[in-house]
Scaffold this motif. Structure first.
Motif, mmCIF file in Angstrom:
data_model
loop_
_atom_site.group_PDB
_atom_site.id
_atom_site.type_symbol
_atom_site.label_atom_id
_atom_site.label_comp_id
_atom_site.label_asym_id
_atom_site.label_seq_id
_atom_site.Cartn_x
_atom_site.Cartn_y
_atom_site.Cartn_z
ATOM 1 N N ASP A 75 0.837 -1.192 0.000
ATOM 2 C CA ASP A 75 0.000 0.000 0.000
ATOM 3 C C ASP A 75 0.880 1.253 0.000
ATOM 4 O OD1 ASP A 75 -2.748 1.310 0.506
ATOM 5 O OD2 ASP A 75 -1.489 2.086 2.142
ATOM 6 N N ALA A 76 0.419 2.284 -0.725
ATOM 7 C CA ALA A 76 1.235 3.489 -0.888
ATOM 8 C C ALA A 76 1.546 4.148 0.455
ATOM 9 C CB ALA A 76 0.533 4.478 -1.818
ATOM 10 N N SER A 77 0.554 4.230 1.356
ATOM 11 C CA SER A 77 0.784 4.858 2.659
ATOM 12 C C SER A 77 1.785 4.063 3.478
ATOM 13 C CB SER A 77 -0.535 4.982 3.426
ATOM 14 O OG SER A 77 -1.440 5.811 2.723
ATOM 15 N N ASP A 78 1.620 2.728 3.476
ATOM 16 C CA ASP A 78 2.567 1.898 4.218
ATOM 17 C C ASP A 78 3.958 1.996 3.615
ATOM 18 O OD1 ASP A 78 0.490 1.130 5.847
ATOM 19 O OD2 ASP A 78 0.050 -0.683 4.659
ATOM 20 N N ALA A 79 4.028 2.038 2.289
ATOM 21 C CA ALA A 79 5.324 2.143 1.621
ATOM 22 C C ALA A 79 6.017 3.455 2.003
ATOM 23 C CB ALA A 79 5.133 2.057 0.107
ATOM 24 N N ALA A 80 5.257 4.551 2.017
ATOM 25 C CA ALA A 80 5.848 5.851 2.357
ATOM 26 C C ALA A 80 6.361 5.847 3.794
ATOM 27 C CB ALA A 80 4.813 6.953 2.156
ATOM 28 N N ARG A 81 5.554 5.291 4.719
ATOM 29 C CA ARG A 81 5.985 5.262 6.119
ATOM 30 C C ARG A 81 7.248 4.422 6.284
ATOM 31 N NH1 ARG A 81 0.254 5.087 6.591
ATOM 32 N NH2 ARG A 81 -0.550 6.831 7.874
ATOM 33 N N GLU A 82 7.297 3.283 5.607
ATOM 34 C CA GLU A 82 8.450 2.388 5.745
ATOM 35 C C GLU A 82 9.713 3.006 5.167
ATOM 36 O OE1 GLU A 82 9.709 -1.734 3.688
ATOM 37 O OE2 GLU A 82 7.860 -1.846 4.905
ATOM 38 N N VAL A 83 9.599 3.629 3.997
ATOM 39 C CA VAL A 83 10.782 4.222 3.354
ATOM 40 C C VAL A 83 11.341 5.357 4.204
ATOM 41 C CG1 VAL A 83 11.562 5.572 1.364
ATOM 42 C CG2 VAL A 83 10.138 3.552 1.030
ATOM 43 N N VAL A 84 10.462 6.243 4.671
ATOM 44 C CA VAL A 84 10.938 7.381 5.463
ATOM 45 C C VAL A 84 11.523 6.902 6.779
ATOM 46 C CG1 VAL A 84 10.226 9.486 6.661
ATOM 47 C CG2 VAL A 84 9.371 9.002 4.361
ATOM 48 N N ALA A 85 10.916 5.892 7.396
ATOM 49 C CA ALA A 85 11.446 5.379 8.654
ATOM 50 C C ALA A 85 12.860 4.833 8.470
ATOM 51 C CB ALA A 85 10.523 4.284 9.204
ATOM 52 N N GLN A 86 13.119 4.188 7.323
ATOM 53 C CA GLN A 86 14.426 3.590 7.084
ATOM 54 C C GLN A 86 15.480 4.611 6.633
ATOM 55 O OE1 GLN A 86 13.819 0.492 4.206
ATOM 56 N NE2 GLN A 86 12.842 -0.910 5.672
ATOM 57 N N THR A 87 15.055 5.638 5.943
ATOM 58 C CA THR A 87 16.041 6.512 5.273
ATOM 59 C C THR A 87 16.173 7.902 5.867
ATOM 60 O OG1 THR A 87 14.374 7.294 3.671
ATOM 61 C CG2 THR A 87 15.661 5.322 3.085
ATOM 62 N N SER A 88 15.273 8.320 6.738
ATOM 63 C CA SER A 88 15.298 9.721 7.188
ATOM 64 C C SER A 88 16.613 10.083 7.876
ATOM 65 C CB SER A 88 14.115 9.994 8.126
ATOM 66 O OG SER A 88 14.163 9.143 9.258
ATOM 67 N N MET A 89 17.109 9.247 8.794
ATOM 68 C CA MET A 89 18.352 9.559 9.492
ATOM 69 C C MET A 89 19.578 9.451 8.584
ATOM 70 S SD MET A 89 17.677 10.719 12.447
ATOM 71 C CE MET A 89 16.234 11.474 11.698
ATOM 72 N N PRO A 90 19.692 8.379 7.771
ATOM 73 C CA PRO A 90 20.817 8.356 6.827
ATOM 74 C C PRO A 90 20.821 9.553 5.871
ATOM 75 C CG PRO A 90 19.854 6.179 7.008
ATOM 76 C CD PRO A 90 18.947 7.105 7.749
ATOM 77 N N LEU A 91 19.628 9.939 5.404
ATOM 78 C CA LEU A 91 19.560 11.106 4.510
ATOM 79 C C LEU A 91 19.959 12.385 5.241
ATOM 80 C CD1 LEU A 91 16.270 10.459 2.477
ATOM 81 C CD2 LEU A 91 18.638 10.243 1.699
ATOM 82 N N LEU A 92 19.584 12.487 6.531
ATOM 83 C CA LEU A 92 19.974 13.659 7.307
ATOM 84 C C LEU A 92 21.491 13.724 7.447
ATOM 85 C CD1 LEU A 92 19.204 16.112 9.011
ATOM 86 C CD2 LEU A 92 18.983 14.570 10.991
ATOM 87 N N GLY A 93 22.103 12.572 7.698
ATOM 88 C CA GLY A 93 23.561 12.545 7.799
ATOM 89 C C GLY A 93 24.232 12.928 6.495
ATOM 90 N N ALA A 94 23.717 12.395 5.387
ATOM 91 C CA ALA A 94 24.289 12.727 4.083
ATOM 92 C C ALA A 94 24.129 14.215 3.773
ATOM 93 C CB ALA A 94 23.612 11.882 3.005
#
Length: 785
Positions: A420-439
């Protein structure tokens, strides 16, 4: 915290904030200050101390050295440099880099206190010292007021009217003149007639000084009124000077000044600075912008006010633009905006090509929101629209989409797998938000070394770091909030769902997987190839022109024209006219502005004006296109070298960024002036023989001649004549001695007593000068003492 979950649960709020970023950014863009170059602080102050009559060596030992000693007690001082001229000392104090714009006013106050404390230790006749801390003022609008049928006095009246009216225009800070000529009242005594009538020069000088002084006569009660008393006796015209009564050696005898002297009105001589525009004498009008002001709006307001004042301008008065920063800024910003739009289109086009229509449009929308939102935060941080800040947006363009690409691509892959699009968005942001912040933080810190530097280069480039920090930080915020919402709204699952589908099973990924496998299997060859490419890049680096700041694309260049040291300014102007005629005949040249006697007003922050020097002329040459300049340089320098063999000519281009002086500077110091000159000559010879340098000169330049009348001590003492009497007679006989002022409306014209022209122009007349002797009560030839 899952930022996507918060954004999706508050979707309406997220969309409202997105609209605020878009429309707030558009509104903020219109209110941002516009400048050609970033503001940076020139941390220099110049202390000028007059010491009339002293030689350069005496000025150095008795004034400059003492001023330096006082200034060196300033803890904020970085370095100090002094230049001693005949009759004048100039000491330049440079403050340490860590003291910024806010701290400098207090530093300058402390500098003034140090300089004031030393005034009592200066020799008699020296001072007072003047501290000029407005060294870095930028006159963004530099106009030349000229008219072939008008005198300097008439041009000055027009300039005064413009200054009075234009000071009221929005964002105008200060207005000053450059190259204007002050009028003077000249009194030229006939020495022979003065001797016959027993008139002492001191009588003339004292009468002139006393006649035009403002004197308070008090008030008196007259009935119910308290009336001011205003006695007559002041001078109101040239004719009044001629009717001035003098007392001869016979106290009962009254003589008119007009009987022993010619009185006329003229311009103060010698001139110190001369401005010419397209071959016509002109007066410069410099207009500066308030700190943080919008130079474009100021330029438009000035132009509007100018048209309103046309009815008050005399017919035939013309105004030429030596430098008009508002136009340059408009052109520069339009050019940068064009580049910015092109960059956005290219980035979005590439995204559409490789990521599909919906994904590309989402990432493109995020890019636009980020750029728009950046303008909102630039204003409160005092970041103006100028070449560095706009360039920073273009530099950051590729990085601004990275965060959004990661999120969109992750959501797209999971949707294609059936999530589901909503679940996909939540999962992607949960996994990548901190690594993206570091980058993102790493990318920002890459620019920190430039933006956080204390020196002039760091201050000039600070907006690069500020804009990158704002835009990349905002790109991360929008990636973890707005991007998931847009993905849920617009990304649709494929029509045929397949749980077993491989999102990376396409042809492109297959080719990439194969290439990756080859490089891993042949890892030693791969590492060797990369190392070889890196070594080749390092070797090739030597062929790249190295300069932190490139040359400006300004369609104007400078021509420095140095005549031998000591050249009279009138001779400099005469030769400058010949150079003008040649320059105006060159193809592509539109206007030529000539500044004789010193550099122009600082009309660009990166322009470093030369000091006052009668042997120096600078030409500011406007061309149709900056690309024409490269073809003009060599032929122009070759022609001037042949036509003016005694002059040193050099073409200079405007540059971006701070800096002053030549690209190669050598300082030679020591106690022996003759040895210093010899070593400087050797250094110049080495540079000439190398052939890679031009405009080679030393700041002492050539030695100049001095006329030394030798005082006969015994004869002078018998006649009651001292050195100051001789100096006064010589000054009155040639350059002229100032004696009071003539008040005319808002002008204070100096009164100058000097010999008639035929005596001033003949240096051999020094022996025939008449000097007053108290011992014999009459004039006597100077040669007798």
């Amino acid at each position: 915290m899952n930022f996507a979950d918060v954004a999706l649960r508050n979707r309406t709020t997220t969309l409202v904030l997105t609209a605020v970023l878009i429309f707030g950014g558009i509104s903020s863009y219109g209110g941002l200050s516009r400048l050609e170059d970033p503001e940076f602080t020139i941390k220099d102050a110049v202390i000028v101390t007059p010491y009339p009559g002293a030689t350069a060596a005496e000025v150095e030992e008795e004034v400059s050295d003492r001023i330096e000693t006082a200034v060196q007690q300033l803890p904020q001082l970085k370095e100090i440099e002094s230049t001693s001229y005949r009759g004048r000392s100039e000491v330049k104090a440079t403050i340490k880099d860590q003291y910024g714009r806010d701290a400098l006013p207090q530093v300058w106050d402390e500098l003034r206190r140090k300089v004031n404390d030393i005034q009592g230790k200066l020799p008699p006749g020296a001072g007072p010292s003047i501290v000029n801390d407005d060294f870095g003022d930028v006159w963004g609008v530099f106009l030349a007021i000229y008219g072939s049928e008008y005198s300097y006095a008439e041009l000055r009246e027009v300039a005064k009217l413009l200054r009075k009216e234009l000071l009221l225009v929005t964002d105008v800070a200060k207005i000053d003149f450059w190259g204007d000529r002050t009028e003077a009242i000249y009194v030229e005594p006939n020495r022979d007639r003065m001797s016959q009538l027993g008139i002492s020069p001191d009588v003339i000088l004292s009468e002139l000084k006393a006649k035009n002084l403002v004197a308070d006569a008090g008030r008196v009660d007259v009935g119910p009124d308290f009336i001011a008393i205003e006695p007559t006796g002041t001078i109101s015209s040239v004719e009044d000077f001629e009717r001035l009564l003098l007392s001869g050696s016979d106290s009962n005898r009254q003589i008119f000044l007009g009987d022993v002297a010619d009185v006329r009105r003229g311009y103060l001589e010698p001139r110190t600075k001369v401005l010419r525009y397209d071959g016509s004498p002109a007066i410069g009008l410099g207009i500066s912008t308030t700190s943080g002001g919008n130079v474009v709006q100021m330029g438009e307001a000035l132009q509007k006010r100018w048209f309103e004042l046309l009815g008050q301008m005399p017919l035939g008065i013309e105004v030429g633009a030596v430098s008009l920063q508002s136009e340059a800024v408009s052109v520069a910003i339009d050019s940068f905006l064009t580049s910015l739009i092109q960059a956005v289109v290219i980035v979005v086009g590439v995204l559409l090509l490789f990521m599909g229509l919906r994904s590309g449009l989402i990432i493109g929308a995020i890019l636009g929101i980020t750029i728009s939102g950046t303008f909102i935060f630039m204003g409160p941080w005092n970041v103006a629209l100028e070449r560095i800040s706009l360039g920073a947006l273009i530099i950051a363009m590729g990085m601004l989409v990275d965060n959004a690409i990661v999120v969109v691509d992750g959501v797209l892959v999971r949707i294609e797998k059936g999530m589901d699009a909503s679940d996909a968005a939540r999962e992607v942001v949960a996994q990548t938000s901190m690594p993206l912040l570091g980058a993102t933080a790493v990318a920002v810190m890459a620019f920190g070394a430039i933006g956080l530097s204390d020196d002039g280069t760091g201050e000039y480039c600070r907006s690069l770091f500020q804009v990158v920090l704002i835009s990349l930080s905002l790109s991360w915020v929008t990636a973890v909030t707005v991007t998931p919402v847009l993905c849920v709204m617009f990304l649709k699952p494929p029509k045929e769902k397949s749980d077993a589908g491989d999102a990376y099973g396409g042809r492109f990924y297959s080719l990439y997987r194969g290439l990756l496998g080859v490089t891993i299997r042949r890892r030693y060859a791969t590492v060797a190839g990369v190392a070889g490419a890196f070594a080749l890049a390092l070797w090739s680096f030597q062929f790249v022109n190295q300069s932190f700041f490139p040359d400006s694309t300004r369609p104007q260049f400078m021509l420095d024209f140095w005549l031998p040291e000591g050249t009279d300014i009138e001779t400099s102007v005469t030769q400058a006219v010949e150079v003008e005629e040649y320059l105006m005949g060159l193809e592509g040249v539109r206007h030529v502005s000539t500044c004789a006697g010193g550099g122009a007003m600082r009309f660009l922050l990166t322009y470093d004006p030369a000091k006052t020097n009668s042997a120096y002329v600078q030409f500011l040459v406007d061309v149709d296109d900056y690309r024409l300049i490269a073809d003009l340089v060599d032929p122009l320098e070759a022609h001037l070298g042949d036509a003016f063999p005694d002059a040193l000519s050099s073409v200079r281009l405007f540059r971006l960024g701070p800096g002053d002086g030549g690209k190669l500077q050598t300082q030679i110091s020591g106690p022996d002036t003759h040895e210093l000159r010899r070593l400087a000559s050797e250094a110049e010879t080495i540079l000439h023989e190398d052939g890679g340098a031009k405009s080679i000169r030393n700041d002492w330049r050539q030695q100049v001649m001095v006329l030394r009348p030798v005082l006969a001590e015994a004869e002078a003492n018998a006649a009651g004549i001292q050195l100051p009497d001789v100096a006064s007679a010589l000054r009155s006989g040639f350059e002229g001695e100032h004696s009071g002022v003539f008040r005319e409306h808002d002008e204070l014209l100096p009164i100058v007593v000097r010999a008639p022209e035929h005596e001033r122009r003949d240096v051999s007349s020094v022996n025939s000068l008449q000097i007053w002797s108290d011992a014999v009560g009459k004039m006597m030839p100077l040669r007798q003492v």
